[in-house]
Design an enzyme around this catalytic site. Sequence first.
Site, PDB file in Angstrom:
ATOM      1  N   ASN A   7       0.856  -1.185   0.000  1.00 15.65           N
ATOM      2  CA  ASN A   7       0.000   0.000   0.000  1.00 15.65           C
ATOM      3  C   ASN A   7       0.901   1.247   0.000  1.00 15.65           C
ATOM      4  O   ASN A   7       1.694   1.440   0.917  1.00 15.65           O
ATOM      5  CB  ASN A   7      -0.896  -0.036   1.245  1.00 15.65           C
ATOM      6  CG  ASN A   7      -1.828   1.152   1.323  1.00 15.65           C
ATOM      7  OD1 ASN A   7      -1.432   2.282   1.069  1.00 15.65           O
ATOM      8  ND2 ASN A   7      -3.065   0.912   1.703  1.00 15.65           N
ATOM      9  N   HIS A  10       1.083   6.095   2.047  1.00 15.35           N
ATOM     10  CA  HIS A  10       1.850   7.004   2.900  1.00 15.35           C
ATOM     11  C   HIS A  10       3.085   7.578   2.222  1.00 15.35           C
ATOM     12  O   HIS A  10       3.722   8.491   2.747  1.00 15.35           O
ATOM     13  CB  HIS A  10       2.132   6.352   4.254  1.00 15.35           C
ATOM     14  CG  HIS A  10       0.838   6.093   4.969  1.00 15.35           C
ATOM     15  ND1 HIS A  10      -0.063   7.102   5.238  1.00 15.35           N
ATOM     16  CD2 HIS A  10       0.240   4.948   5.375  1.00 15.35           C
ATOM     17  CE1 HIS A  10      -1.140   6.592   5.813  1.00 15.35           C
ATOM     18  NE2 HIS A  10      -0.981   5.278   5.904  1.00 15.35           N
ATOM     19  N   HIS A  43      -5.421   3.777  -1.607  1.00 15.30           N
ATOM     20  CA  HIS A  43      -6.749   4.137  -1.099  1.00 15.30           C
ATOM     21  C   HIS A  43      -7.033   5.573  -1.517  1.00 15.30           C
ATOM     22  O   HIS A  43      -6.371   6.502  -1.059  1.00 15.30           O
ATOM     23  CB  HIS A  43      -6.751   4.007   0.427  1.00 15.30           C
ATOM     24  CG  HIS A  43      -8.084   4.219   1.073  1.00 15.30           C
ATOM     25  ND1 HIS A  43      -8.315   3.946   2.393  1.00 15.30           N
ATOM     26  CD2 HIS A  43      -9.266   4.679   0.586  1.00 15.30           C
ATOM     27  CE1 HIS A  43      -9.579   4.218   2.698  1.00 15.30           C
ATOM     28  NE2 HIS A  43     -10.177   4.682   1.613  1.00 15.30           N
ATOM     29  N   ARG A  45      -9.149   8.384  -0.877  1.00 11.19           N
ATOM     30  CA  ARG A  45     -10.122   8.815   0.127  1.00 11.19           C
ATOM     31  C   ARG A  45     -10.896  10.016  -0.389  1.00 11.19           C
ATOM     32  O   ARG A  45     -10.390  10.796  -1.197  1.00 11.19           O
ATOM     33  CB  ARG A  45      -9.399   9.186   1.426  1.00 11.19           C
ATOM     34  CG  ARG A  45      -8.692   8.005   2.085  1.00 11.19           C
ATOM     35  CD  ARG A  45      -8.175   8.398   3.454  1.00 11.19           C
ATOM     36  NE  ARG A  45      -9.269   8.547   4.387  1.00 11.19           N
ATOM     37  CZ  ARG A  45      -9.634   7.634   5.297  1.00 11.19           C
ATOM     38  NH1 ARG A  45      -8.952   6.520   5.421  1.00 11.19           N
ATOM     39  NH2 ARG A  45     -10.652   7.845   6.088  1.00 11.19           N
ATOM     40  N   ARG A  49      -6.580  13.021   1.109  1.00  8.05           N
ATOM     41  CA  ARG A  49      -5.482  13.400   2.010  1.00  8.05           C
ATOM     42  C   ARG A  49      -4.136  12.820   1.582  1.00  8.05           C
ATOM     43  O   ARG A  49      -3.104  13.315   1.980  1.00  8.05           O
ATOM     44  CB  ARG A  49      -5.792  12.999   3.448  1.00  8.05           C
ATOM     45  CG  ARG A  49      -5.815  11.511   3.662  1.00  8.05           C
ATOM     46  CD  ARG A  49      -5.993  11.172   5.117  1.00  8.05           C
ATOM     47  NE  ARG A  49      -7.349  11.408   5.566  1.00  8.05           N
ATOM     48  CZ  ARG A  49      -7.877  10.808   6.637  1.00  8.05           C
ATOM     49  NH1 ARG A  49      -7.148   9.981   7.348  1.00  8.05           N
ATOM     50  NH2 ARG A  49      -9.122  11.027   6.988  1.00  8.05           N
ATOM     51  N   GLU A  70      -8.524   0.784  -3.032  1.00  3.69           N
ATOM     52  CA  GLU A  70      -9.440   0.814  -1.875  1.00  3.69           C
ATOM     53  C   GLU A  70     -10.282   2.066  -1.986  1.00  3.69           C
ATOM     54  O   GLU A  70      -9.750   3.151  -2.249  1.00  3.69           O
ATOM     55  CB  GLU A  70      -8.644   0.896  -0.571  1.00  3.69           C
ATOM     56  CG  GLU A  70      -7.971  -0.371  -0.176  1.00  3.69           C
ATOM     57  CD  GLU A  70      -7.106  -0.144   1.074  1.00  3.69           C
ATOM     58  OE1 GLU A  70      -7.217   0.922   1.710  1.00  3.69           O
ATOM     59  OE2 GLU A  70      -6.313  -1.027   1.366  1.00  3.69           O
ATOM     60  N   THR A 101      -8.665   3.574   8.224  1.00  5.47           N
ATOM     61  CA  THR A 101      -9.905   2.799   8.198  1.00  5.47           C
ATOM     62  C   THR A 101     -10.120   2.150   9.560  1.00  5.47           C
ATOM     63  O   THR A 101      -9.228   1.477  10.082  1.00  5.47           O
ATOM     64  CB  THR A 101      -9.831   1.713   7.100  1.00  5.47           C
ATOM     65  OG1 THR A 101      -9.341   2.323   5.907  1.00  5.47           O
ATOM     66  CG2 THR A 101     -11.184   1.099   6.835  1.00  5.47           C
ATOM     67  N   GLU A 153     -11.255  -9.084   2.396  1.00  6.06           N
ATOM     68  CA  GLU A 153     -10.024  -8.841   3.139  1.00  6.06           C
ATOM     69  C   GLU A 153     -10.369  -8.811   4.622  1.00  6.06           C
ATOM     70  O   GLU A 153     -11.185  -7.998   5.057  1.00  6.06           O
ATOM     71  CB  GLU A 153      -9.411  -7.506   2.704  1.00  6.06           C
ATOM     72  CG  GLU A 153      -8.138  -7.154   3.465  1.00  6.06           C
ATOM     73  CD  GLU A 153      -7.562  -5.795   3.059  1.00  6.06           C
ATOM     74  OE1 GLU A 153      -7.908  -5.277   1.968  1.00  6.06           O
ATOM     75  OE2 GLU A 153      -6.778  -5.253   3.845  1.00  6.06           O
ATOM     76  N   HIS A 192      -4.132  -4.717   7.592  1.00  3.97           N
ATOM     77  CA  HIS A 192      -4.284  -3.579   8.501  1.00  3.97           C
ATOM     78  C   HIS A 192      -3.451  -3.800   9.759  1.00  3.97           C
ATOM     79  O   HIS A 192      -3.660  -4.756  10.488  1.00  3.97           O
ATOM     80  CB  HIS A 192      -5.744  -3.291   8.899  1.00  3.97           C
ATOM     81  CG  HIS A 192      -5.942  -1.819   9.153  1.00  3.97           C
ATOM     82  ND1 HIS A 192      -5.478  -1.201  10.270  1.00  3.97           N
ATOM     83  CD2 HIS A 192      -6.491  -0.836   8.378  1.00  3.97           C
ATOM     84  CE1 HIS A 192      -5.748   0.095  10.193  1.00  3.97           C
ATOM     85  NE2 HIS A 192      -6.351   0.351   9.046  1.00  3.97           N
TER      86      HIS A 192
END
Length: 241
Positions: A7, A10, A43, A45, A49, A70, A101, A153, A192
Amino acid sequence: MTRLSVNVDHVATLRQVRGAAYPDPVEAATVAEAAGAHGITAHLRCDRRHIQDGDVAALKGVVRGKLNLEMSLAEEMVDVALATRPDQVTLVPERPEEITTEGGLDLLRHERDVMKTARNLTRAGISVSLFLDPDPDQVRVAARLLECVEGFEINTDSYSKCAPGAFGEDLAKIQECARLGAQTGLAVYAGHGLTSQNVRPISAIPEIEELNIGHALISRAVVVGLERAIGEMLASMLMPR
Ligand code: PXP
Protein backbone atom coordinates in the site's frame (compact mmCIF):
# COMPACT_ATOMS: atom_id res chain seq x y z
CA MET A 1 3.64 -18.23 -0.97
CA THR A 2 1.21 -15.61 0.31
CA ARG A 3 1.31 -12.59 -2.00
CA LEU A 4 2.26 -9.13 -0.76
CA SER A 5 0.41 -6.08 -2.00
CA VAL A 6 2.22 -2.92 -0.97
CA ASN A 7 0.00 0.00 0.00
CA VAL A 8 1.67 3.21 -1.22
CA ASP A 9 -0.72 5.69 0.47
CA HIS A 10 1.85 7.00 2.90
CA VAL A 11 4.36 7.80 0.19
CA ALA A 12 1.67 10.22 -0.97
CA THR A 13 1.11 11.39 2.62
CA LEU A 14 4.71 12.57 2.75
CA ARG A 15 4.21 14.46 -0.50
CA GLN A 16 0.88 16.01 0.50
CA VAL A 17 2.04 17.32 3.89
CA ARG A 18 4.34 19.72 2.05
CA GLY A 19 2.31 20.18 -1.12
CA ALA A 20 5.43 19.00 -2.96
CA ALA A 21 5.81 16.95 -6.13
CA TYR A 22 7.77 14.23 -4.29
CA PRO A 23 7.97 11.49 -3.14
CA ASP A 24 5.98 9.91 -5.93
CA PRO A 25 3.80 6.89 -5.00
CA VAL A 26 3.96 5.77 -8.61
CA GLU A 27 7.75 5.61 -8.56
CA ALA A 28 7.49 3.79 -5.22
CA ALA A 29 5.12 1.28 -6.81
CA THR A 30 7.66 0.53 -9.54
CA VAL A 31 10.46 0.06 -6.99
CA ALA A 32 8.17 -2.10 -4.81
CA GLU A 33 7.35 -4.44 -7.67
CA ALA A 34 11.01 -4.68 -8.66
CA ALA A 35 11.77 -5.60 -5.02
CA GLY A 36 9.31 -8.52 -5.10
CA ALA A 37 5.90 -7.07 -4.25
CA HIS A 38 3.16 -8.97 -6.04
CA GLY A 39 0.83 -6.02 -6.38
CA ILE A 40 0.09 -2.47 -5.33
CA THR A 41 -2.73 -1.02 -3.25
CA ALA A 42 -3.84 2.62 -3.01
CA HIS A 43 -6.75 4.14 -1.10
CA LEU A 44 -8.41 7.10 -2.79
CA ARG A 45 -10.12 8.82 0.13
CA CYS A 46 -12.96 11.29 -0.32
CA ASP A 47 -10.81 14.03 1.30
CA ARG A 48 -7.84 13.21 -0.99
CA ARG A 49 -5.48 13.40 2.01
CA HIS A 50 -2.86 11.20 0.34
CA ILE A 51 -3.54 9.46 -2.98
CA GLN A 52 -4.90 11.79 -5.71
CA ASP A 53 -7.02 10.90 -8.73
CA GLY A 54 -4.00 11.40 -11.01
CA ASP A 55 -2.00 8.87 -8.95
CA VAL A 56 -4.63 6.21 -9.56
CA ALA A 57 -4.53 6.80 -13.31
CA ALA A 58 -0.71 6.79 -13.32
CA LEU A 59 -0.57 3.60 -11.19
CA LYS A 60 -2.85 1.89 -13.67
CA GLY A 61 -0.27 2.69 -16.35
CA VAL A 62 2.77 1.26 -14.53
CA VAL A 63 1.67 -1.49 -12.13
CA ARG A 64 2.46 -4.89 -13.63
CA GLY A 65 0.90 -7.07 -10.92
CA LYS A 66 -2.54 -6.52 -9.44
CA LEU A 67 -3.60 -2.92 -8.85
CA ASN A 68 -6.03 -2.85 -5.92
CA LEU A 69 -7.96 0.38 -5.35
CA GLU A 70 -9.44 0.81 -1.88
CA MET A 71 -12.44 3.10 -1.82
CA SER A 72 -15.77 3.82 -0.17
CA LEU A 73 -19.10 3.20 -1.84
CA ALA A 74 -19.48 6.89 -2.75
CA GLU A 75 -20.71 7.44 -6.31
CA GLU A 76 -17.76 9.72 -6.97
CA MET A 77 -15.38 6.85 -6.21
CA VAL A 78 -17.28 4.40 -8.36
CA ASP A 79 -16.92 6.87 -11.24
CA VAL A 80 -13.13 7.01 -10.71
CA ALA A 81 -12.94 3.21 -10.63
CA LEU A 82 -15.03 2.85 -13.78
CA ALA A 83 -12.86 5.41 -15.57
CA THR A 84 -9.54 3.92 -14.39
CA ARG A 85 -10.32 0.20 -14.29
CA PRO A 86 -7.99 -1.10 -11.58
CA ASP A 87 -7.76 -4.90 -11.47
CA GLN A 88 -9.54 -4.95 -8.12
CA VAL A 89 -11.55 -2.62 -5.93
CA THR A 90 -11.69 -3.20 -2.18
CA LEU A 91 -14.78 -1.57 -0.75
CA VAL A 92 -14.20 -0.05 2.69
CA PRO A 93 -16.24 2.11 5.04
CA GLU A 94 -14.92 5.64 5.37
CA ARG A 95 -15.47 8.22 8.09
CA PRO A 96 -14.04 11.68 7.32
CA GLU A 97 -12.52 12.20 10.80
CA GLU A 98 -10.83 8.81 11.04
CA ILE A 99 -7.03 8.58 10.98
CA THR A 100 -7.17 5.28 9.12
CA THR A 101 -9.91 2.80 8.20
CA GLU A 102 -11.51 1.94 11.52
CA GLY A 103 -13.36 -1.27 10.79
CA GLY A 104 -14.89 -3.47 8.16
CA LEU A 105 -18.08 -2.96 6.18
CA ASP A 106 -21.25 -3.89 8.02
CA LEU A 107 -22.86 -6.24 5.51
CA LEU A 108 -25.64 -7.09 7.95
CA ARG A 109 -26.85 -3.51 7.53
CA HIS A 110 -25.60 -2.54 4.08
CA GLU A 111 -25.82 -5.71 2.00
CA ARG A 112 -28.04 -4.14 -0.68
CA ASP A 113 -25.89 -1.04 -1.17
CA VAL A 114 -22.73 -3.14 -1.32
CA MET A 115 -24.35 -5.51 -3.80
CA LYS A 116 -25.43 -2.64 -6.05
CA THR A 117 -21.94 -1.12 -6.12
CA ALA A 118 -20.24 -4.51 -6.50
CA ARG A 119 -22.47 -5.38 -9.47
CA ASN A 120 -21.67 -2.07 -11.11
CA LEU A 121 -17.93 -2.69 -10.79
CA THR A 122 -18.07 -6.37 -11.75
CA ARG A 123 -20.00 -5.54 -14.92
CA ALA A 124 -17.06 -3.31 -15.89
CA GLY A 125 -14.64 -6.24 -15.43
CA ILE A 126 -13.27 -5.10 -12.06
CA SER A 127 -12.88 -7.74 -9.31
CA VAL A 128 -14.49 -6.75 -6.04
CA SER A 129 -13.21 -7.46 -2.55
CA LEU A 130 -14.87 -6.38 0.72
CA PHE A 131 -13.01 -5.26 3.83
CA LEU A 132 -14.61 -7.19 6.70
CA ASP A 133 -14.01 -7.57 10.41
CA PRO A 134 -13.20 -11.17 11.43
CA ASP A 135 -16.83 -12.02 12.10
CA PRO A 136 -18.31 -15.23 10.64
CA ASP A 137 -21.73 -13.54 10.26
CA GLN A 138 -20.21 -10.95 7.93
CA VAL A 139 -18.46 -13.67 5.92
CA ARG A 140 -21.76 -15.57 5.54
CA VAL A 141 -23.39 -12.49 4.01
CA ALA A 142 -20.39 -11.99 1.70
CA ALA A 143 -20.87 -15.58 0.52
CA ARG A 144 -24.37 -14.63 -0.67
CA LEU A 145 -22.78 -12.04 -2.97
CA LEU A 146 -20.50 -14.48 -4.82
CA GLU A 147 -22.03 -13.49 -8.14
CA CYS A 148 -20.50 -10.00 -7.84
CA VAL A 149 -17.84 -10.36 -5.12
CA GLU A 150 -14.64 -12.30 -5.66
CA GLY A 151 -13.25 -12.16 -2.15
CA PHE A 152 -12.83 -10.34 1.12
CA GLU A 153 -10.02 -8.84 3.14
CA ILE A 154 -10.01 -9.73 6.83
CA ASN A 155 -9.37 -6.71 9.02
CA THR A 156 -6.33 -7.57 11.15
CA ASP A 157 -6.39 -4.29 13.10
CA SER A 158 -7.54 -5.79 16.39
CA TYR A 159 -5.06 -8.69 16.02
CA SER A 160 -2.23 -6.23 15.33
CA LYS A 161 -2.88 -4.45 18.62
CA CYS A 162 -2.28 -7.60 20.69
CA ALA A 163 1.05 -8.07 22.43
CA PRO A 164 3.35 -10.42 20.46
CA GLY A 165 2.58 -13.99 21.43
CA ALA A 166 -0.82 -13.02 22.89
CA PHE A 167 -2.77 -13.18 19.64
CA GLY A 168 -4.95 -16.07 20.92
CA GLU A 169 -8.58 -15.21 20.38
CA ASP A 170 -8.01 -12.62 17.67
CA LEU A 171 -5.91 -15.03 15.64
CA ALA A 172 -8.47 -17.82 16.10
CA LYS A 173 -11.24 -15.55 14.76
CA ILE A 174 -9.17 -14.69 11.68
CA GLN A 175 -8.41 -18.38 11.09
CA GLU A 176 -12.09 -19.28 11.41
CA CYS A 177 -13.18 -16.57 8.95
CA ALA A 178 -10.46 -17.51 6.48
CA ARG A 179 -11.59 -21.15 6.58
CA LEU A 180 -15.24 -20.25 6.24
CA GLY A 181 -14.59 -17.81 3.40
CA ALA A 182 -12.51 -20.27 1.40
CA GLN A 183 -15.12 -23.02 1.92
CA THR A 184 -17.78 -20.78 0.40
CA GLY A 185 -15.62 -20.07 -2.65
CA LEU A 186 -14.45 -16.56 -1.76
CA ALA A 187 -10.83 -15.49 -2.16
CA VAL A 188 -9.40 -14.50 1.22
CA TYR A 189 -7.03 -11.60 1.84
CA ALA A 190 -5.97 -9.83 5.05
CA GLY A 191 -4.48 -6.57 6.18
CA HIS A 192 -4.28 -3.58 8.50
CA GLY A 193 -1.64 -2.94 11.13
CA LEU A 194 0.60 -5.79 9.95
CA THR A 195 4.32 -5.47 10.65
CA SER A 196 7.31 -7.75 10.19
CA GLN A 197 6.90 -8.63 13.90
CA ASN A 198 3.28 -9.81 13.71
CA VAL A 199 2.86 -10.93 10.10
CA ARG A 200 3.94 -14.57 10.34
CA PRO A 201 0.93 -16.09 12.12
CA ILE A 202 -1.26 -14.44 9.47
CA SER A 203 0.84 -15.44 6.45
CA ALA A 204 0.82 -19.00 7.84
CA ILE A 205 -2.97 -19.27 7.47
CA PRO A 206 -3.24 -21.40 4.32
CA GLU A 207 -6.50 -19.87 3.05
CA ILE A 208 -5.12 -16.32 3.02
CA GLU A 209 -3.81 -15.59 -0.47
CA GLU A 210 -2.63 -12.03 -0.11
CA LEU A 211 -1.68 -9.42 2.50
CA ASN A 212 -2.10 -5.66 2.11
CA ILE A 213 0.59 -3.84 4.05
CA GLY A 214 1.32 -0.12 4.06
CA HIS A 215 2.22 1.95 7.09
CA ALA A 216 4.82 -0.31 8.70
CA LEU A 217 6.51 -0.98 5.36
CA ILE A 218 6.70 2.63 4.25
CA SER A 219 7.88 3.67 7.74
CA ARG A 220 10.67 1.11 7.59
CA ALA A 221 11.51 2.23 4.06
CA VAL A 222 12.18 5.77 5.33
CA VAL A 223 15.02 4.33 7.40
CA VAL A 224 16.45 1.50 5.28
CA GLY A 225 14.98 2.04 1.80
CA LEU A 226 11.95 0.51 0.15
CA GLU A 227 13.76 -2.39 -1.47
CA ARG A 228 15.21 -3.60 1.84
CA ALA A 229 11.95 -2.99 3.72
CA ILE A 230 10.08 -5.17 1.24
CA GLY A 231 12.79 -7.86 1.37
CA GLU A 232 12.51 -7.94 5.15
CA MET A 233 8.70 -8.18 5.02
CA LEU A 234 8.77 -11.00 2.46
CA ALA A 235 11.30 -12.84 4.63
CA SER A 236 9.12 -12.33 7.72
CA MET A 237 6.11 -13.71 5.83
CA LEU A 238 8.10 -16.91 5.21
CA MET A 239 9.77 -17.28 8.63
CA PRO A 240 9.61 -20.73 10.23
CA ARG A 241 7.01 -20.65 13.01
N1 PXP B 1 -6.42 -2.78 4.26
C1 PXP B 1 -7.27 -1.72 4.30
C2 PXP B 1 -8.69 -1.94 3.90
C3 PXP B 1 -6.83 -0.45 4.69
O1 PXP B 1 -7.69 0.58 4.72
C4 PXP B 1 -5.47 -0.29 5.04
C5 PXP B 1 -4.98 1.08 5.44
O2 PXP B 1 -5.05 1.93 4.36
C6 PXP B 1 -4.62 -1.39 4.95
C7 PXP B 1 -5.12 -2.63 4.59
C8 PXP B 1 -3.16 -1.29 5.27
O3 PXP B 1 -3.01 -1.01 6.62
P1 PXP B 1 -1.58 -0.57 7.16
O4 PXP B 1 -1.26 0.74 6.53
O5 PXP B 1 -1.78 -0.50 8.64
O6 PXP B 1 -0.62 -1.63 6.75
